[in-house]
Design a protein around this motif. Structure first.
Motif, mmCIF file in Angstrom:
data_model
loop_
_atom_site.group_PDB
_atom_site.id
_atom_site.type_symbol
_atom_site.label_atom_id
_atom_site.label_comp_id
_atom_site.label_asym_id
_atom_site.label_seq_id
_atom_site.Cartn_x
_atom_site.Cartn_y
_atom_site.Cartn_z
ATOM 1 N N MET A 1 0.854 -1.186 0.000
ATOM 2 C CA MET A 1 0.000 0.000 0.000
ATOM 3 C C MET A 1 0.892 1.239 0.000
ATOM 4 N N VAL A 2 0.787 2.049 -1.020
ATOM 5 C CA VAL A 2 1.634 3.239 -1.142
ATOM 6 C C VAL A 2 0.760 4.462 -1.390
ATOM 7 N N SER A 3 1.362 5.611 -1.135
ATOM 8 C CA SER A 3 0.699 6.891 -1.400
ATOM 9 C C SER A 3 1.784 7.927 -1.636
ATOM 10 N N ASN A 4 1.388 9.081 -2.117
ATOM 11 C CA ASN A 4 2.384 10.123 -2.410
ATOM 12 C C ASN A 4 2.217 11.305 -1.466
ATOM 13 N N HIS A 5 3.357 11.948 -1.202
ATOM 14 C CA HIS A 5 3.355 13.215 -0.466
ATOM 15 C C HIS A 5 4.494 14.063 -0.998
ATOM 16 N N ALA A 6 4.808 15.139 -0.329
ATOM 17 C CA ALA A 6 5.731 16.132 -0.879
ATOM 18 C C ALA A 6 7.137 15.584 -1.091
ATOM 19 N N THR A 7 7.574 14.606 -0.300
ATOM 20 C CA THR A 7 8.963 14.112 -0.394
ATOM 21 C C THR A 7 9.087 12.740 -1.033
ATOM 22 N N ASN A 8 7.977 12.045 -1.289
ATOM 23 C CA ASN A 8 8.048 10.697 -1.852
ATOM 24 C C ASN A 8 6.768 10.404 -2.630
ATOM 25 N N ASN A 9 6.943 10.049 -3.894
ATOM 26 C CA ASN A 9 5.774 9.758 -4.724
ATOM 27 C C ASN A 9 5.211 8.353 -4.499
ATOM 28 N N ALA A 10 5.997 7.473 -3.886
ATOM 29 C CA ALA A 10 5.552 6.100 -3.615
ATOM 30 C C ALA A 10 5.933 5.733 -2.190
ATOM 31 N N SER A 11 5.306 6.384 -1.246
ATOM 32 C CA SER A 11 5.621 6.170 0.160
ATOM 33 C C SER A 11 4.802 5.009 0.724
ATOM 34 N N SER A 12 5.468 4.103 1.430
ATOM 35 C CA SER A 12 4.768 2.986 2.076
ATOM 36 C C SER A 12 3.891 3.524 3.195
ATOM 37 N N ARG A 13 2.645 3.072 3.218
ATOM 38 C CA ARG A 13 1.709 3.570 4.216
ATOM 39 C C ARG A 13 1.478 2.570 5.340
ATOM 40 N N SER A 14 2.258 1.510 5.379
ATOM 41 C CA SER A 14 2.137 0.530 6.466
ATOM 42 C C SER A 14 3.393 -0.332 6.503
ATOM 43 N N HIS A 15 3.599 -0.961 7.642
ATOM 44 C CA HIS A 15 4.673 -1.939 7.746
ATOM 45 C C HIS A 15 4.234 -3.239 7.086
ATOM 46 N N CYS A 16 5.192 -4.011 6.627
ATOM 47 C CA CYS A 16 4.895 -5.285 5.987
ATOM 48 C C CYS A 16 5.748 -6.382 6.634
ATOM 49 N N ILE A 17 5.092 -7.454 7.075
ATOM 50 C CA ILE A 17 5.790 -8.574 7.709
ATOM 51 C C ILE A 17 5.426 -9.854 6.975
ATOM 52 N N PHE A 18 6.430 -10.553 6.491
ATOM 53 C CA PHE A 18 6.240 -11.840 5.827
ATOM 54 C C PHE A 18 6.906 -12.902 6.701
ATOM 55 N N THR A 19 6.116 -13.859 7.209
ATOM 56 C CA THR A 19 6.609 -14.879 8.127
ATOM 57 C C THR A 19 6.627 -16.241 7.439
ATOM 58 N N LEU A 20 7.762 -16.913 7.535
ATOM 59 C CA LEU A 20 7.935 -18.233 6.928
ATOM 60 C C LEU A 20 8.300 -19.235 8.022
ATOM 61 N N HIS A 21 7.479 -20.275 8.180
ATOM 62 C CA HIS A 21 7.739 -21.333 9.155
ATOM 63 C C HIS A 21 8.356 -22.536 8.437
ATOM 64 N N VAL A 22 9.447 -23.036 8.987
ATOM 65 C CA VAL A 22 10.156 -24.175 8.386
ATOM 66 C C VAL A 22 10.346 -25.255 9.444
ATOM 67 N N LYS A 23 9.950 -26.490 9.109
ATOM 68 C CA LYS A 23 10.158 -27.627 9.998
ATOM 69 C C LYS A 23 10.853 -28.736 9.205
ATOM 70 N N SER A 24 11.853 -29.342 9.818
ATOM 71 C CA SER A 24 12.617 -30.387 9.142
ATOM 72 C C SER A 24 12.927 -31.510 10.118
ATOM 73 N N ARG A 25 13.098 -32.711 9.577
ATOM 74 C CA ARG A 25 13.473 -33.852 10.406
ATOM 75 C C ARG A 25 14.516 -34.683 9.676
ATOM 76 N N SER A 26 15.343 -35.363 10.446
ATOM 77 C CA SER A 26 16.424 -36.159 9.870
ATOM 78 C C SER A 26 15.896 -37.494 9.354
ATOM 79 N N ARG A 27 16.427 -37.929 8.218
ATOM 80 C CA ARG A 27 16.073 -39.241 7.681
ATOM 81 C C ARG A 27 16.974 -40.339 8.241
ATOM 82 N N VAL A 28 18.042 -39.938 8.941
ATOM 83 C CA VAL A 28 18.994 -40.904 9.472
ATOM 84 C C VAL A 28 18.776 -41.107 10.965
#
Length: 231
Positions: free
Chosen positions: A1-28
């Motif tokens: 989500m972006v918007s423009n103002h006097a100092t930035n034409n494509a200013s982010s209007r919110s924080h963005c968090i991308f969460t990746l969960h990884v689970k692994s187990r041994s085959r040995v």
């Protein structure tokens, strides 16, 4: 989500968090142990000086929320970097609450600070560098997260019990004691055992007066001998 103002034409209007969960187990090794990891990729919206951006309406409201959350995040970073401070205000806002295990928890944190070298953005650059300096003071000791898979662990224990029973049965056959059983008591056997134990405690039955060493030897298939062996 972006918007423009006097100092930035494509200013982010919110924080963005991308969460990746990884689970692994041994085959040995044991498959009941799972290594669990979580990767948070965070894009923080930059703080804004309303006097420079000239924001109005919804853009001004968004700037207020952005600056407030960044201020709370800075308080958390300062608390984590201060020695001897026990309380860390993670619950100040949603941003700090979501990132509590990615800043001061069992984690490794990497921060990338974007700064402009132009003179007109000197104040924002200095503010960003100060925040990065405070972030460098946060020290964590990360360790491996190991989870136990209950279903796999139960299956492993069942296999181990079956193997031990087979080994005991083989030992008994070698010593001429193949008639000895190690199965669980049935309801009838349990009832009979409880009845005889009560008789023994009441002094009516003297069977348990046999020396303990003899009781521990599975010499037959009677209920009391099996009970004594299983104690």
């Amino acid at each position: 989500m972006v918007s423009n103002h006097a100092t930035n034409n494509a200013s982010s209007r919110s924080h963005c968090i991308f969460t990746l969960h990884v689970k692994s187990r041994s085959r040995v090794e044991s498959d009941s142990h799972i290594l669990a990891s979580k990767l948070n990729l965070v894009d923080l919206a930059g703080s804004e000086r309303v006097a420079k951006t000239g924001s109005e309406g919804s853009t001004l409201r968004e700037a207020t929320y952005i600056n407030k959350s960044l201020s709370f995040l800075e308080q958390v970073v300062i608390a984590l970097g201060s020695q001897g401070r026990s309380h860390v205000p993670y619950r100040q806002c949603k941003l700090t609450n979501v990132l509590k295990d990615s800043i001061g928890g069992n984690c490794k944190t990497v921060m990338i600070a974007n700064a402009w070298g132009e003179e007109q953005h000197l104040d924002e650059t200095l503010s960003t560098l100060k925040f990065a300096t405070r972030m460098m003071k946060v020290q964590n000791e990360a360790s491996v997260n190991v989870e136990l898979d209950s279903a796999s662990h139960i299956k492993a224990l069942q296999r181990q019990i079956a193997e031990l029973k087979a080994e005991l049965q083989m030992q008994n056959q070698l010593h001429g004691k193949s008639h000895v059983k190690y199965d669980a008591f049935s309801d009838e056997e349990r009832f009979e055992l409880e009845k005889k134990v009560e008789q023994y405690l009441a002094g009516v039955l003297s069977y348990f007066r046999t020396p303990p060493l003899l009781l521990l030897q599975p010499r037959g298939t009677t209920l009391l001998e099996r009970a004594a062996f299983k104690r």
